[in-house]
Design a protein around this motif. Structure first.
Motif, PDB file in Angstrom:
ATOM      1  N   MET A   1       0.879  -1.242   0.227  1.00  0.00           N
ATOM      2  CA  MET A   1      -0.006   0.008   0.020  1.00  0.00           C
ATOM      3  C   MET A   1       0.873   1.358   0.035  1.00  0.00           C
ATOM      4  O   MET A   1       1.974   1.168   0.287  1.00  0.00           O
ATOM      5  CB  MET A   1      -0.876  -0.087   1.307  1.00  0.00           C
ATOM      6  N   ASP A   2       0.170   2.455  -0.485  1.00  0.00           N
ATOM      7  CA  ASP A   2       0.897   3.663  -0.217  1.00  0.00           C
ATOM      8  C   ASP A   2       1.283   4.282   1.029  1.00  0.00           C
ATOM      9  O   ASP A   2       0.562   3.504   2.030  1.00  0.00           O
ATOM     10  CB  ASP A   2       0.523   4.569  -1.007  1.00  0.00           C
ATOM     11  N   THR A   3       2.247   5.067   1.377  1.00  0.00           N
ATOM     12  CA  THR A   3       2.427   5.576   2.562  1.00  0.00           C
ATOM     13  C   THR A   3       1.343   6.251   3.300  1.00  0.00           C
ATOM     14  O   THR A   3       1.154   6.178   4.342  1.00  0.00           O
ATOM     15  CB  THR A   3       3.581   6.775   2.378  1.00  0.00           C
ATOM     16  N   ILE A   4       0.449   6.977   2.606  1.00  0.00           N
ATOM     17  CA  ILE A   4      -0.594   7.501   3.324  1.00  0.00           C
ATOM     18  C   ILE A   4      -1.506   6.482   3.873  1.00  0.00           C
ATOM     19  O   ILE A   4      -1.992   6.599   5.088  1.00  0.00           O
ATOM     20  CB  ILE A   4      -1.509   8.314   2.371  1.00  0.00           C
ATOM     21  N   THR A   5      -1.966   5.362   3.235  1.00  0.00           N
ATOM     22  CA  THR A   5      -2.649   4.344   3.742  1.00  0.00           C
ATOM     23  C   THR A   5      -2.178   3.795   4.937  1.00  0.00           C
ATOM     24  O   THR A   5      -2.714   3.167   5.809  1.00  0.00           O
ATOM     25  CB  THR A   5      -3.088   3.403   2.637  1.00  0.00           C
ATOM     26  N   HIS A   6      -0.871   3.502   4.711  1.00  0.00           N
ATOM     27  CA  HIS A   6      -0.026   2.835   6.069  1.00  0.00           C
ATOM     28  C   HIS A   6      -0.328   3.754   7.173  1.00  0.00           C
ATOM     29  O   HIS A   6      -0.448   3.331   8.192  1.00  0.00           O
ATOM     30  CB  HIS A   6       1.182   2.596   5.908  1.00  0.00           C
ATOM     31  N   THR A   7      -0.159   5.029   6.993  1.00  0.00           N
ATOM     32  CA  THR A   7      -0.171   6.053   8.196  1.00  0.00           C
ATOM     33  C   THR A   7      -1.703   6.027   8.749  1.00  0.00           C
ATOM     34  O   THR A   7      -1.613   5.956   9.923  1.00  0.00           O
ATOM     35  CB  THR A   7       0.084   7.620   7.463  1.00  0.00           C
ATOM     36  N   LEU A   8      -2.383   5.813   7.774  1.00  0.00           N
ATOM     37  CA  LEU A   8      -4.074   5.707   8.189  1.00  0.00           C
ATOM     38  C   LEU A   8      -4.287   4.740   8.986  1.00  0.00           C
ATOM     39  O   LEU A   8      -4.922   4.617  10.015  1.00  0.00           O
ATOM     40  CB  LEU A   8      -5.012   5.837   7.078  1.00  0.00           C
ATOM     41  N   PHE A   9      -3.829   3.502   8.803  1.00  0.00           N
ATOM     42  CA  PHE A   9      -3.712   2.270   9.399  1.00  0.00           C
ATOM     43  C   PHE A   9      -3.322   2.661  10.876  1.00  0.00           C
ATOM     44  O   PHE A   9      -4.016   1.877  11.973  1.00  0.00           O
ATOM     45  CB  PHE A   9      -3.091   0.969   8.737  1.00  0.00           C
ATOM     46  N   GLY A  10      -2.156   3.147  10.850  1.00  0.00           N
ATOM     47  CA  GLY A  10      -1.481   3.327  12.376  1.00  0.00           C
ATOM     48  C   GLY A  10      -2.429   4.155  13.019  1.00  0.00           C
ATOM     49  O   GLY A  10      -2.830   4.078  14.193  1.00  0.00           O
ATOM     50  N   LEU A  11      -3.035   5.484  12.544  1.00  0.00           N
ATOM     51  CA  LEU A  11      -3.691   6.443  13.261  1.00  0.00           C
ATOM     52  C   LEU A  11      -5.091   5.563  13.614  1.00  0.00           C
ATOM     53  O   LEU A  11      -5.479   5.926  14.903  1.00  0.00           O
ATOM     54  CB  LEU A  11      -4.055   7.536  12.294  1.00  0.00           C
ATOM     55  N   THR A  12      -5.864   4.814  12.834  1.00  0.00           N
ATOM     56  CA  THR A  12      -6.995   4.612  13.347  1.00  0.00           C
ATOM     57  C   THR A  12      -6.909   3.302  14.261  1.00  0.00           C
ATOM     58  O   THR A  12      -7.782   2.938  14.922  1.00  0.00           O
ATOM     59  CB  THR A  12      -7.666   3.898  11.855  1.00  0.00           C
ATOM     60  N   THR A  13      -5.615   2.361  14.153  1.00  0.00           N
ATOM     61  CA  THR A  13      -5.591   1.293  15.214  1.00  0.00           C
ATOM     62  C   THR A  13      -5.414   1.917  16.533  1.00  0.00           C
ATOM     63  O   THR A  13      -5.609   1.455  17.518  1.00  0.00           O
ATOM     64  CB  THR A  13      -4.508   0.401  14.830  1.00  0.00           C
ATOM     65  N   TYR A  14      -4.582   3.037  16.449  1.00  0.00           N
ATOM     66  CA  TYR A  14      -4.437   3.705  17.952  1.00  0.00           C
ATOM     67  C   TYR A  14      -5.793   4.347  18.161  1.00  0.00           C
ATOM     68  O   TYR A  14      -6.252   4.167  19.614  1.00  0.00           O
ATOM     69  CB  TYR A  14      -3.453   5.135  17.488  1.00  0.00           C
ATOM     70  N   GLY A  15      -6.631   4.910  17.272  1.00  0.00           N
ATOM     71  CA  GLY A  15      -7.916   5.381  17.682  1.00  0.00           C
ATOM     72  C   GLY A  15      -8.768   4.013  18.197  1.00  0.00           C
ATOM     73  O   GLY A  15      -9.685   4.532  18.989  1.00  0.00           O
ATOM     74  N   MET A  16      -8.736   2.895  18.042  1.00  0.00           N
ATOM     75  CA  MET A  16      -9.391   1.698  18.357  1.00  0.00           C
ATOM     76  C   MET A  16      -9.107   1.257  19.807  1.00  0.00           C
ATOM     77  O   MET A  16      -9.731   0.700  20.562  1.00  0.00           O
ATOM     78  CB  MET A  16      -8.953   0.469  17.519  1.00  0.00           C
ATOM     79  N   VAL A  17      -7.973   1.881  20.360  1.00  0.00           N
ATOM     80  CA  VAL A  17      -7.447   1.382  21.871  1.00  0.00           C
ATOM     81  C   VAL A  17      -8.415   2.390  22.679  1.00  0.00           C
ATOM     82  O   VAL A  17      -8.371   3.649  22.456  1.00  0.00           O
ATOM     83  CB  VAL A  17      -6.123   1.678  22.057  1.00  0.00           C
ATOM     84  N   ASP A  18      -8.856   1.591  23.663  1.00  0.00           N
ATOM     85  CA  ASP A  18      -9.789   2.507  24.753  1.00  0.00           C
ATOM     86  C   ASP A  18      -8.532   2.904  25.738  1.00  0.00           C
ATOM     87  O   ASP A  18      -8.077   2.547  26.457  1.00  0.00           O
ATOM     88  CB  ASP A  18     -10.626   1.615  25.578  1.00  0.00           C
ATOM     89  N   LYS A  19      -8.636   4.550  25.620  1.00  0.00           N
ATOM     90  CA  LYS A  19      -7.393   4.872  26.295  1.00  0.00           C
ATOM     91  C   LYS A  19      -7.863   5.770  27.690  1.00  0.00           C
ATOM     92  O   LYS A  19      -7.089   6.545  28.220  1.00  0.00           O
ATOM     93  CB  LYS A  19      -6.521   5.939  25.308  1.00  0.00           C
ATOM     94  N   ARG A  20      -9.116   5.622  28.112  1.00  0.00           N
ATOM     95  CA  ARG A  20      -9.638   6.339  29.127  1.00  0.00           C
ATOM     96  C   ARG A  20      -8.919   6.326  30.351  1.00  0.00           C
ATOM     97  O   ARG A  20      -8.978   7.288  31.230  1.00  0.00           O
ATOM     98  CB  ARG A  20     -11.148   6.125  29.198  1.00  0.00           C
ATOM     99  N   GLU A  21      -8.231   4.815  30.574  1.00  0.00           N
ATOM    100  CA  GLU A  21      -7.556   4.973  31.743  1.00  0.00           C
ATOM    101  C   GLU A  21      -6.034   4.801  31.631  1.00  0.00           C
ATOM    102  O   GLU A  21      -5.236   4.478  32.546  1.00  0.00           O
ATOM    103  CB  GLU A  21      -8.123   3.404  32.480  1.00  0.00           C
ATOM    104  N   LYS A  22      -5.698   5.485  30.482  1.00  0.00           N
ATOM    105  CA  LYS A  22      -4.432   5.576  30.143  1.00  0.00           C
ATOM    106  C   LYS A  22      -3.700   6.978  30.559  1.00  0.00           C
ATOM    107  O   LYS A  22      -4.321   7.989  30.330  1.00  0.00           O
ATOM    108  CB  LYS A  22      -3.910   5.335  28.754  1.00  0.00           C
ATOM    109  N   ASP A  23      -2.564   7.006  31.022  1.00  0.00           N
ATOM    110  CA  ASP A  23      -2.120   8.615  31.435  1.00  0.00           C
ATOM    111  C   ASP A  23      -1.222   9.116  30.145  1.00  0.00           C
ATOM    112  O   ASP A  23      -1.300   8.368  29.107  1.00  0.00           O
ATOM    113  CB  ASP A  23      -1.071   8.373  32.442  1.00  0.00           C
ATOM    114  N   ARG A  24      -1.108  10.335  30.044  1.00  0.00           N
ATOM    115  CA  ARG A  24      -0.680  10.961  28.874  1.00  0.00           C
ATOM    116  C   ARG A  24       0.623  10.342  28.272  1.00  0.00           C
ATOM    117  O   ARG A  24       0.628  10.106  26.946  1.00  0.00           O
ATOM    118  CB  ARG A  24      -0.562  12.385  29.282  1.00  0.00           C
ATOM    119  N   PRO A  25       1.719  10.214  29.221  1.00  0.00           N
ATOM    120  CA  PRO A  25       2.905   9.378  28.462  1.00  0.00           C
ATOM    121  C   PRO A  25       2.478   8.109  27.849  1.00  0.00           C
ATOM    122  O   PRO A  25       3.279   7.713  26.865  1.00  0.00           O
ATOM    123  CB  PRO A  25       3.713   9.256  29.517  1.00  0.00           C
ATOM    124  N   THR A  26       1.638   7.026  28.561  1.00  0.00           N
ATOM    125  CA  THR A  26       1.511   5.880  27.639  1.00  0.00           C
ATOM    126  C   THR A  26       0.725   6.342  26.569  1.00  0.00           C
ATOM    127  O   THR A  26       0.766   5.502  25.582  1.00  0.00           O
ATOM    128  CB  THR A  26       0.390   5.113  28.638  1.00  0.00           C
TER     129      THR A  26
END
Length: 290
Positions: A1-26
């Motif tokens: 895939m192209d670089t933009i799509t790979h970047t979108l994969f990274g951003l959206t998988t990060y978005g999938m993580v429930d981070k409500r109980e994570k601190d800022r450094p994590t």
């Protein structure tokens, strides 16, 4: 895939993580991990350290760094980097890295360029060809999820991204089923076959080789072109001068599912019929005939 799509994969998988109980450094470590892992296998572009790489960039690119056996190593390296910077040992960091490396490798294997999926134990290129290198449907799904996330005040963001990924996987699955059905039918007609996906969902181009002829046929599971394009490959030609005079030709022949041999315009050459730019082959290696 192209670089933009790979970047979108990274951003959206990060978005999938429930981070409500994570601190800022994590959270920062997770974002770094998702983006770094989504791009890591493509570091081979700047690390051309093998003879194969010097001979032909595309054969080196998507090789060992895109191997399923190297994926855990990438994940471990990124996990260690995240720990060094943010001092966090959250297991989710490693899992997110591993998932993104697998997504990168898997998605690259699904398009026509292929990957060295099983290197170093096999030099075979895994080239499935059921999605295009730039999949606008995936972009559209992620854009829709982003807009819903922006406007919605009730649904948790990680749930929106998880639903988006389910839709992406359904799209890829539908493409894979249709492509493999078309490919299986082509195998009954030709000695050698390969497949590329169009930018239009459900549309594919079949390349079949039989008795020195390459047949190029645009198909869907419901229709096929009535008059496929035919290219004649001059299989009887002695390729010794080409292989001795241009070592890139041998690499191209090993990399491609099959090539067209030509002596037109005073040259002896080989090219991959799947890739063209302005009507001319993109991957064409030759020597001039005396």
């Amino acid at each position: 895939m192209d670089t933009i799509t790979h970047t979108l994969f990274g951003l959206t998988t990060y978005g999938m993580v429930d981070k409500r109980e994570k601190d800022r450094p994590t959270k920062r470590a997770l974002l770094f991990t998702a983006l770094a892992a989504s791009q890591a296998p493509d570091l081979d572009i700047v690390a051309r350290v093998t003879e194969t790489g010097r001979v032909m960039d595309q054969m080196w690119h998507r090789g060992l760094t895109h191997s399923i056996f190297v994926a855990p190593i990438w994940a471990l390296i990124i996990y260690v980097l995240a720990y060094v910077i943010w001092r966090r040992k959250d297991r989710m960091i490693f899992y997110l890295a591993l998932v993104n490396v697998f997504i990168h490798i898997g998605s690259d294997s699904l398009n026509a360029w292929g990957t060295g999926f099983f290197e170093p134990f096999s030099s075979m290129r895994v080239t499935i060809g059921v999605i295009p290198i730039i999949d606008l449907v995936v972009w559209t799904i992620f854009l829709g999820a982003f807009l819903i996330k922006k406007w919605s005040k009730t649904v948790q963001p990680h749930r929106i991204w998880r639903i988006a990924w389910v839709i992406v996987l359904l799209h890829v699955g539908a493409q894979a089923i249709q492509g493999m059905m078309i490919h299986e039918e082509a195998r009954d007609q030709y000695e050698q076959t390969t497949l590329t996906a169009s930018f239009i969902p459900g549309h594919f181009t079949v390349y079949g080789k039989e008795d020195g002829k390459i047949y190029i046929d645009d198909q869907t599971i419901w229709s096929t072109s009535s008059d496929p394009e035919i290219i004649v490959s001059e299989e009887q030609e002695d390729l010794t001068p080409l292989l001795e005079g241009n070592p890139r030709a041998e690499v191209l022949m090993a990399w491609s599912p099959f090539v067209v041999i030509t002596t037109e315009d005073g040259v002896l050459g080989v090219y991959d019929p799947r890739f063209n730019r302005s009507g001319a082959p993109m991957l064409f290696e030759y020597v001039e005939l005396e």
